[in-house]
Write a protein that holds these residues in place. Sequence first.
Motif, PDB file in Angstrom:
ATOM      1  N   ALA A 236     -47.105  34.940  -2.189  1.00 20.19           N
ATOM      2  CA  ALA A 236     -47.148  35.836  -1.219  1.00 20.19           C
ATOM      3  C   ALA A 236     -46.351  37.109  -1.777  1.00 20.19           C
ATOM      4  CB  ALA A 236     -46.740  35.363   0.085  1.00 20.19           C
ATOM      5  N   LEU A 237     -46.913  38.193  -1.354  1.00 22.78           N
ATOM      6  CA  LEU A 237     -46.284  39.455  -1.729  1.00 22.78           C
ATOM      7  C   LEU A 237     -45.398  39.793  -0.583  1.00 22.78           C
ATOM      8  CD1 LEU A 237     -46.464  41.972  -3.866  1.00 22.78           C
ATOM      9  CD2 LEU A 237     -47.813  42.978  -2.136  1.00 22.78           C
ATOM     10  N   PRO A 238     -44.254  40.046  -1.055  1.00 21.85           N
ATOM     11  CA  PRO A 238     -43.023  40.047  -0.032  1.00 21.85           C
ATOM     12  C   PRO A 238     -42.977  41.525   0.474  1.00 21.85           C
ATOM     13  CG  PRO A 238     -42.191  40.268  -2.193  1.00 21.85           C
ATOM     14  CD  PRO A 238     -43.348  40.055  -2.329  1.00 21.85           C
ATOM     15  N   PRO A 239     -42.450  41.793   1.552  1.00 22.17           N
ATOM     16  CA  PRO A 239     -42.524  43.205   2.192  1.00 22.17           C
ATOM     17  C   PRO A 239     -41.679  43.929   1.523  1.00 22.17           C
ATOM     18  CG  PRO A 239     -41.259  41.760   3.490  1.00 22.17           C
ATOM     19  CD  PRO A 239     -41.931  40.811   2.779  1.00 22.17           C
ATOM     20  N   ARG A 240     -42.015  45.374   1.402  1.00 24.44           N
ATOM     21  CA  ARG A 240     -41.178  46.298   0.670  1.00 24.44           C
ATOM     22  C   ARG A 240     -39.849  46.441   1.461  1.00 24.44           C
ATOM     23  NH1 ARG A 240     -42.361  49.066  -3.717  1.00 24.44           N
ATOM     24  NH2 ARG A 240     -44.527  48.731  -3.633  1.00 24.44           N
ATOM     25  N   PRO A 241     -38.440  46.578   1.115  1.00 26.37           N
ATOM     26  CA  PRO A 241     -37.432  46.545   1.817  1.00 26.37           C
ATOM     27  C   PRO A 241     -37.461  48.295   2.175  1.00 26.37           C
ATOM     28  CG  PRO A 241     -36.865  46.528  -0.355  1.00 26.37           C
ATOM     29  CD  PRO A 241     -38.338  46.170  -0.466  1.00 26.37           C
ATOM     30  N   PRO A 242     -36.656  48.632   3.234  1.00 24.15           N
ATOM     31  CA  PRO A 242     -36.353  50.163   3.586  1.00 24.15           C
ATOM     32  C   PRO A 242     -35.873  50.854   2.407  1.00 24.15           C
ATOM     33  CG  PRO A 242     -35.187  48.816   4.888  1.00 24.15           C
ATOM     34  CD  PRO A 242     -36.084  47.690   4.209  1.00 24.15           C
TER      35      PRO A 242
END
Length: 264
Positions: A236-242
Amino acid sequence: MRAGTLRKAAYERELLRLQTELVKVQEWVRAEGARLVVVFEGRDAAGKGGVIKRVAEHLNPRVARIVALPAPSGRERGQWYFQRYVERLPTAGEIVLFDRSWYNRAGVEHVMGFCDEEAYRRFLRQCPVFERMLVEDGILLRKYWFSVSDAVQEQRFRSRLEDPTRRWKLSPMDLESVTRWEAYSRAKDTMFAHTDRPEAPWYVVESDDKRRARINMIAHLLSTLPYHEVREPALALPPRPPSTGYRRPPRESQTRVPDHPVPG
């Protein structure tokens, strides 16, 4: 279009399906620690390179590698003939595709006089023993001979002469094969008589139709392997961090490749 020629749309559809299966083979080889060697031999301009390209097209080069050796060096000429090929055999979890192989000795070296009669006869005696050792050690060995008619071979040579992007495929040695057609035929027949063995048989691919030859060879290879689909872990593609405040350097500070003008 010649009768029996495989149509492009059908060819591309089936090729993609078979290439998807080859990826499954790759993952099976890696998971099981198998060792697969595929030998590609045949007439000049029989289409070996095109088949190898399609076999390897979607495979991981860290798992599947193509071996196309140049003429032996002075040091290699002093070795046991099979030695430099042994060095390139696969370890566990690898696939090796030989774009020509140790069979150079039974073909071009013999026909062109690059080896003496004693070395040639020694090869014919040793090759079946060598291949039996590979198979007994667990290597999956598959040998394909690509056959092309003399008329189609000549047609392909002429096409290469006229195409600047493919002229590199032609060498004086290739053109010499036109005048030595029967000598190469006899050499191939003798080679088969000595090395077409139950543990390491030759499979002949008719390649006047390149598309059909590619499909036939890949489908046959798949049919000879006891592979199964390996279940891959779910990704799964992880969310991009802020953002943490990073600023990209100005574009002017880097040397950039300019746009190339393309005729409309």
